[in-house]
Design an enzyme around this catalytic site. Structure first.
Site, PDB file in Angstrom:
ATOM      1  N   GLU A  51      -5.456  39.329  33.782  1.00 19.93           N
ATOM      2  CA  GLU A  51      -4.902  40.291  34.209  1.00 19.93           C
ATOM      3  C   GLU A  51      -4.476  41.614  32.571  1.00 19.93           C
ATOM      4  O   GLU A  51      -4.111  42.856  33.443  1.00 19.93           O
ATOM      5  CB  GLU A  51      -3.449  40.220  35.043  1.00 19.93           C
ATOM      6  CG  GLU A  51      -3.910  39.609  36.202  1.00 19.93           C
ATOM      7  CD  GLU A  51      -4.436  38.821  36.402  1.00 19.93           C
ATOM      8  OE1 GLU A  51      -4.403  37.252  34.832  1.00 19.93           O
ATOM      9  OE2 GLU A  51      -4.868  37.159  36.998  1.00 19.93           O
ATOM     10  N   PHE A 113       4.758  27.060  43.954  1.00 16.73           N
ATOM     11  CA  PHE A 113       3.868  27.384  43.156  1.00 16.73           C
ATOM     12  C   PHE A 113       4.037  29.249  42.671  1.00 16.73           C
ATOM     13  O   PHE A 113       3.720  29.706  43.517  1.00 16.73           O
ATOM     14  CB  PHE A 113       2.283  27.126  44.085  1.00 16.73           C
ATOM     15  CG  PHE A 113       1.651  27.659  42.874  1.00 16.73           C
ATOM     16  CD1 PHE A 113       1.042  26.668  42.158  1.00 16.73           C
ATOM     17  CD2 PHE A 113       0.235  27.825  44.130  1.00 16.73           C
ATOM     18  CE1 PHE A 113       0.138  26.816  41.207  1.00 16.73           C
ATOM     19  CE2 PHE A 113      -0.885  28.412  43.163  1.00 16.73           C
ATOM     20  CZ  PHE A 113      -1.099  26.986  42.083  1.00 16.73           C
ATOM     21  N   GLN A 114       3.013  29.358  41.474  1.00 16.58           N
ATOM     22  CA  GLN A 114       3.061  30.421  41.192  1.00 16.58           C
ATOM     23  C   GLN A 114       4.340  31.596  41.289  1.00 16.58           C
ATOM     24  O   GLN A 114       4.208  32.714  41.289  1.00 16.58           O
ATOM     25  CB  GLN A 114       1.812  31.760  41.898  1.00 16.58           C
ATOM     26  CG  GLN A 114       0.423  30.712  41.491  1.00 16.58           C
ATOM     27  CD  GLN A 114      -0.894  30.840  41.544  1.00 16.58           C
ATOM     28  OE1 GLN A 114      -0.569  31.775  41.880  1.00 16.58           O
ATOM     29  NE2 GLN A 114      -1.881  30.979  40.682  1.00 16.58           N
ATOM     30  N   LYS A 163       4.874  37.817  50.016  1.00 14.93           N
ATOM     31  CA  LYS A 163       3.312  37.588  50.548  1.00 14.93           C
ATOM     32  C   LYS A 163       3.708  37.731  52.286  1.00 14.93           C
ATOM     33  O   LYS A 163       3.373  38.420  53.058  1.00 14.93           O
ATOM     34  CB  LYS A 163       2.685  36.440  50.650  1.00 14.93           C
ATOM     35  CG  LYS A 163       1.148  36.433  51.299  1.00 14.93           C
ATOM     36  CD  LYS A 163       1.125  35.069  51.198  1.00 14.93           C
ATOM     37  CE  LYS A 163      -0.152  34.582  51.417  1.00 14.93           C
ATOM     38  NZ  LYS A 163      -1.139  33.558  50.670  1.00 14.93           N
ATOM     39  N   MET A 479      -5.678  44.642   8.564  1.00 15.40           N
ATOM     40  CA  MET A 479      -4.384  44.916   7.380  1.00 15.40           C
ATOM     41  C   MET A 479      -3.424  44.363   7.251  1.00 15.40           C
ATOM     42  O   MET A 479      -2.578  44.626   6.456  1.00 15.40           O
ATOM     43  CB  MET A 479      -3.663  45.901   9.501  1.00 15.40           C
ATOM     44  CG  MET A 479      -2.613  46.906   9.261  1.00 15.40           C
ATOM     45  SD  MET A 479      -3.154  47.805   7.688  1.00 15.40           S
ATOM     46  CE  MET A 479      -3.278  49.687   8.743  1.00 15.40           C
TER      47      MET A 479
END
Lengths: 572, 170
Positions: A51, A113-114, A163, A479
Site C-alpha cells: 500500500e 479483525f483488521q 463495508k 547521507m
C-alpha cells in the site's frame, strides 16, 4: 429495488465523475465490495505490491500531471501502510485522494479483525479526512474530497468507508453543491499589497525571487518566468521548484539551502529583498532562521495564510494563489514601469556572476577511479538530452540529481522534499509514468532507498509501465554516513549496506526488469544507452559508485547560511 | 499569566473537537481550558479555548486551516465578558461550618450538597472571583474541585459606542 446501486458502485461512479483514470491500490476484506465495480469501470486499477507503493504512485501521478492521484486500500494494515505516503503528500502539498475500507459500522470500536482507527490516525497527516456513515453521503463526500485535495493549498484527503455502507443500496444521485461554509481559499491577492510589493521590488537593489513548490502546484511556472524577466529578478528554485524557471536562464541561480549552490545560498543571504512565492522558509532553505537573510525585506506570497509569518515576518504579506498573484504582480509591474525597462541592477548582477564564476558546482570523474554519482546523472542528462521526467528518492543521490540535472521544464522533477521519505522514487516513478506515458521517466535512486520499495518494479513489469531506475549503489546509507563522517568523528554506525548483496542485476531480472550493471566509469554511457533503448519493459541500471563521496556545498543543520562548506578542505 | 481567550465557531460535525484538540497538541500550543457547546444555529458549535503563549496569530491561522472552522475570534480584555462555573467540596466540620457559610454568602456561592464533614458549593463568575473563593477555602481543605472551563463573549461594543439611530421622518 429498480434503479438502485450499491455504495461501492456509487463510489466508483463518483470517481468516474471526477475524471479519475487510474486507481493505485491493494484490495482486502473491508474494501472488497469496491473492487467488484472496478471490473465494469473504464478506470484502470494498478495493483501495487504494498500500500505504501500505491500511495507514492498516486503522489507521483499527481506531481507529473497536476491532477489528483487516487489510491485505495483496505482497513487496518492496508490503511496504516498508506500513512507514510499521506504524510509525505501532506508535507509537499500534493493532491491525493485515498479511499480506505473500514469495518462495518456495527463493528467499529470492537477491535474486530483488521480494525484500525483510520480516521484518527490519518487526521494529522491529511488536509482533511472523512468517515462515511451514511450511504447517501458517498457522492458528496468524494466530490468534496477532490475539491479539497486540489484547491487552495493542495494536499491529501482520505475517505474511510465502512463495508456495510459499501454494500448498502441507494438510488444514485450525483454530488450536490459543495457545503463547506468554513473553506474559502483566497485566490487573488489584495491589490494594495500587490502595489506595495511592486514598489518594494522596484526600489530594491539586491532582490532575489524565491520560488517554492507552491509555484508548481499552482501551475504558475510560466508566470514566474514572465515576472522574473519583466522585473529583472534573479531567482532561486527550491528543491520543490526545480525547473520552475529553466536552469539555463541567465536569471536562474539554481537551488538554495543545505545542499544548494554557493551563489543561490549567498544571494539570499546578501539580498535586500526576498520575494517568496509558494515557499515556506523551510529550515533546509534558511539554516538558522535568526541569521538568515539579515538585510532582506520580505514579500511573501502564499495561498496558505498560516505560512505567512510562521518563520519570518514579511514586510508585505500577500495571501493568494501563486499563479493569480504573479499575474497581478506582472500587471502592476508593467503599469509601474510604463515604457521604462526594469532597473538593470548591474552591481548586483555583477556580484552574482562573480560568485557563479568563483564557486561553480562541479565534480571530478577519475577515469580509473570509482564512479561518481554526479557523473552518472550528467551522463543520463546528456544521453536523454535532458528530455525526461526525473524522480528521486531521498539522500545523497537526490541532492546530486537536483544539483546536476539541469532542469528546463516544470514538472520534470519529482521528489520527496518535506517528509524526506526514503523509498519514494520507484513507486512515484511508476505513478508518474502512468500519468505521462509518452515521456521517459527515470528514477534516480540510492541502494538504501531502493531496497525499501523495490518490489514496485514487479508492479511496473506486470502492469506494463516501462520506467527506468538508476540505482546509485554506494553500499551505504550515504547521507547518514556523510553526517557520521563530518559530525560523529567517522564513527560509522548502522550505515553499511554491504557490497554485492543483494545482486541488483539478478534482483531486477527476478522482478521482470531488463537489468544492467556499470562497474567502471567507461561502462556508464553504454549502460545508459542500452537502458534508453528498452521501451517495452522496466529497466534497472546499477551503478557501482564511490562509497566515500560526499555532497557539497553543505550548510550543516541549524548552521548559518553565511558559512557554506564547499569541500572537505573547508572543514579542516 | 499570559492567557488568551479564543472563540471558535465550527461546523457541528462528528470529530470536530478532536480535530481542534489534535491541532493544538501537534503544533505544541498549550490549552489552559476548553469549553464546547451548541450555538443558536444547530449546524454550528462554539468552542471557547483559553491558551497560553505569545503567538496568537499562528494559532488563529492554524484554527482557520481546519476545514470545519467557520470563524475564529480572539476575545481581548476589556472588551469581553467571561464566566466560569465551579463546584468545590470543602472540608467543614460542625465547628467551622458557620464561618465557611458566611464566606460563601459574601461570594454568592450556593451550597448544593451538605455532608457530615463537608459542604459543596456551586459558584459562577469571573475567573478571578473563583480564584479568590478558592484561596479563602484553601485553609479548610479542598476535597474535590471541578470547573466548567471558561466561556466568553465579546461585549457589544459596536452598538454601545455607536450614535443612537436617528428617527426616520414619516
Amino acid at each position: 429495488m429498480t434503479d438502485t446501486i450499491s455504495g461501492a458502485q456509487a463510489l466508483i461512479r463518483a470517481l468516474e465523475e471526477e475524471g479519475v483514470e487510474v486507481i493505485f491500490g491493494v484490495p482486502g476484506g473491508a474494501i472488497l465490495p469496491a473492487y467488484d465495480p472496478i471490473l465494469d469501470s473504464p478506470i484502470r486499477h494498478v495493483l501495487a505490491r504494498h500500500e505504501q507503493g500505491a500511495g507514492h504512485m498516486a503522489s507521483g501521478y499527481a506531481h507529473a500531471t497536476g491532477r489528483v492521484g487516487v489510491c485505495m486500500a483496505t482497513s487496518g494494515p492496508g490503511a496504516t501502510n498508506l500513512i507514510t505516503p499521506l504524510a509525505d503528500a501532506h508535507m509537499d502539498s500534493i493532491p491525493v485522494v485515498a479511499i480506505t475500507g473500514q469495518l462495518a459500522t456495527t463493528s467499529i470500536g470492537n477491535d474486530a479483525f483488521q480494525e484500525a482507527h483510520t480516521w484518527g490516525i490519518s487526521m494529522p497527516c491529511t488536509k482533511h479526512n472523512y468517515l462515511v456513515t451514511d450511504i447517501a453521503d458517498i457522492a458528496d463526500t468524494v466530490h468534496e474530497a477532490f475539491h479539497l485535495a486540489r484547491s487552495g493549498r493542495p494536499g491529501p484527503v482520505l475517505v474511510d468507508i465502512p463495508k456495510d455502507i459499501l454494500n448498502a443500496r441507494i438510488a444514485y444521485r450525483s454530488a450536490g453543491p459543495l457545503a463547506l461554509p468554513g473553506y474559502k481559499p483566497q485566490v487573488n491577492g489584495h491589490p494594495r499589497q500587490v502595489k506595495a510589493a511592486v514598489e518594494l521590488i522596484h526600489a530594491s537593489e539586491r532582490p532575489v525571487l524565491y520560488l517554492g513548490g507552491g509555484v508548481m502546484r499552482a501551475g504558475a511556472a510560466a508566470e514566474a518566468l514572465r515576472f522574473a524577466e519583466l522585473a529583472n529578478l534573479p531567482a532561486v528554485t527550491t528543491l520543490m521548484a526545480r525547473g520552475a524557471i529553466p536552469d539555463s536562464h541567465p536569471l536562474c541561480l539554481g537551488m538554495p539551502g543545505m545542499h544548494g549552490n554557493y551563489t543561490a545560498i549567498t544571494a539570499m543571504q546578501k539580498a535586500d529583498l526576498l520575494i517568496a512565492v509558494g515557499a515556506r522558509f523551510d529550515d533546509r532553505v534558511t539554516g538558522d532562521p535568526d541569521s538568515f537573510a539579515p538585510d532582506a525585506k520580505v514579500v511573501h506570497v502564499d495561498v496558505d495564510p498560516a505560512e505567512i509569518g510562521k518563520v519570518r515576518n514579511p514586510e508585505v504579506p500577500i495571501v493568494g494563489d501563486a499563479g493569480a498573484v504573479l499575474r497581478q504582480l506582472i500587471a502592476a509591474m508593467a503599469k509601474r514601469l510604463g515604457d521604462e525597462p526594469a532597473p538593470a541592477r548591474e552591481a548586483w548582477r555583477g556580484t552574482l556572476a562573480a560568485w557563479q564564476e568563483a564557486h561553480p558546482l562541479g565534480f571530478v570523474q577519475d577515469e580509473d577511479g570509482p564512479i561518481q554519482q554526479q557523473f552518472v546523472i550528467s551522463e543520463i542528462h546528456r544521453l536523454t538530452g535532458g528530455d525526461a521526467v526525473v524522480v528521486a528518492g531521498v539522500g545523497q543521490h537526490q541532492m546530486w540529481a537536483s544539483q546536476f540535472w539541469g532542469f528546463e521544464r516544470p514538472n520534470t522533477w519529482i521528489n520527496s522534499g518535506g517528509a524526506g521519505t526514503m523509498g519514494y522514487a520507484v513507486p512515484a516513478a511508476v505513478g508518474a509514468k502512468m500519468g505521462v506515458p509518452d515521456q521517459t521517466v527515470i528514477a534516480i535512486d540510492g541502494d538504501g532507498c531502493f531496497q525499501m520499495t523495490s518490489q514496485e518494479l514487479i508492479t511496473a513489469a506486470i502492469e506494463g509501465i516501462p520506467v527506468k531506475v538508476a540505482v546509485m549503489n554506494n553500499n551505504a546509507l550515504g547521507m547518514v554516513k556523510q553526517w557520521q563522517r563530518l559530525f560523529y568523528g567517522e564513527r560509522f554506525s548502522a550505515v553499511d549496506l554491504t557490497d554485492h548483496t543483494p545482486d541488483f542485476v539478478k534482483l531486477g531480472e527476478a522482478m521482470g526488469c531488463v537489468s544492467f550493471r556499470a562497474e567502471h566509469p567507461a561502462d556508464v554511457a553504454p549502460v545508459i544507452e542500452k537502458a534508453l533503448a528498452v521501451n517495452d519493459r522496466p529497466v534497472l541500471m546499477e551503478f557501482r559508485c564511490d562509497p566515500d563521496a560526499m555532497v557539497f556545498p553543505m550548510v550543516p543543520a541549524g548552521g548559518s547560511n553565511d558559512i557554506v562548506i564547499l569541500s572537505p578542505e573547508d572543514l579542516r | 499569566m499570559n492567557h488568551h481567550v479564543i472563540a471558535v465557531i465550527v461546523e457541528n460535525k462528528p470529530g470536530v473537537l478532536a480535530r481542534v484538540s489534535s491541532m493544538f497538541a501537534r503544533r505544541g500550543f498549550y490549552i489552559h481550558s476548553l469549553a464546547v457547546g451548541p450555538t443558536a444555529d444547530p449546524a454550528m458549535s462554539r468552542i471557547t479555548v483559553v491558551v497560553d503563549g505569545p503567538d496568537m496569530e499562528q494559532i488563529i491561522k492554524q484554527l482557520y486551516k481546519l476545514v470545519h472552522t467557520v470563524k475564529v475570534t480572539e476575545l481581548t480584555a476589556p472588551d469581553r465578558i467571561e464566566r466560569e462555573v465551579m463546584m468545590v467540596r470543602v472540608r467543614a466540620d460542625a465547628t467551622q461550618r458557620g464561618e465557611i457559610m458566611e464566606t460563601a454568602r459574601i461570594f454568592s456561592a450556593t451550597a448544593v450538597d451538605v455532608g457530615a464533614a463537608s459542604v459543596t458549593f456551586e459558584l459562577s463568575g469571573k475567573p478571578a472571583k473563583l480564584a479568590d473563593f478558592l484561596d479563602l477555602m484553601g485553609p479548610y481543605g479542598i476535597l474535590d474541585l471541578v470547573k466548567s472551563g471558561r466561556i466568553a463573549l465579546a461585549k457589544d461594543v459596536k452598538t454601545r459606542d455607536a450614535e443612537r439611530p436617528r428617527l426616520r421622518t414619516a
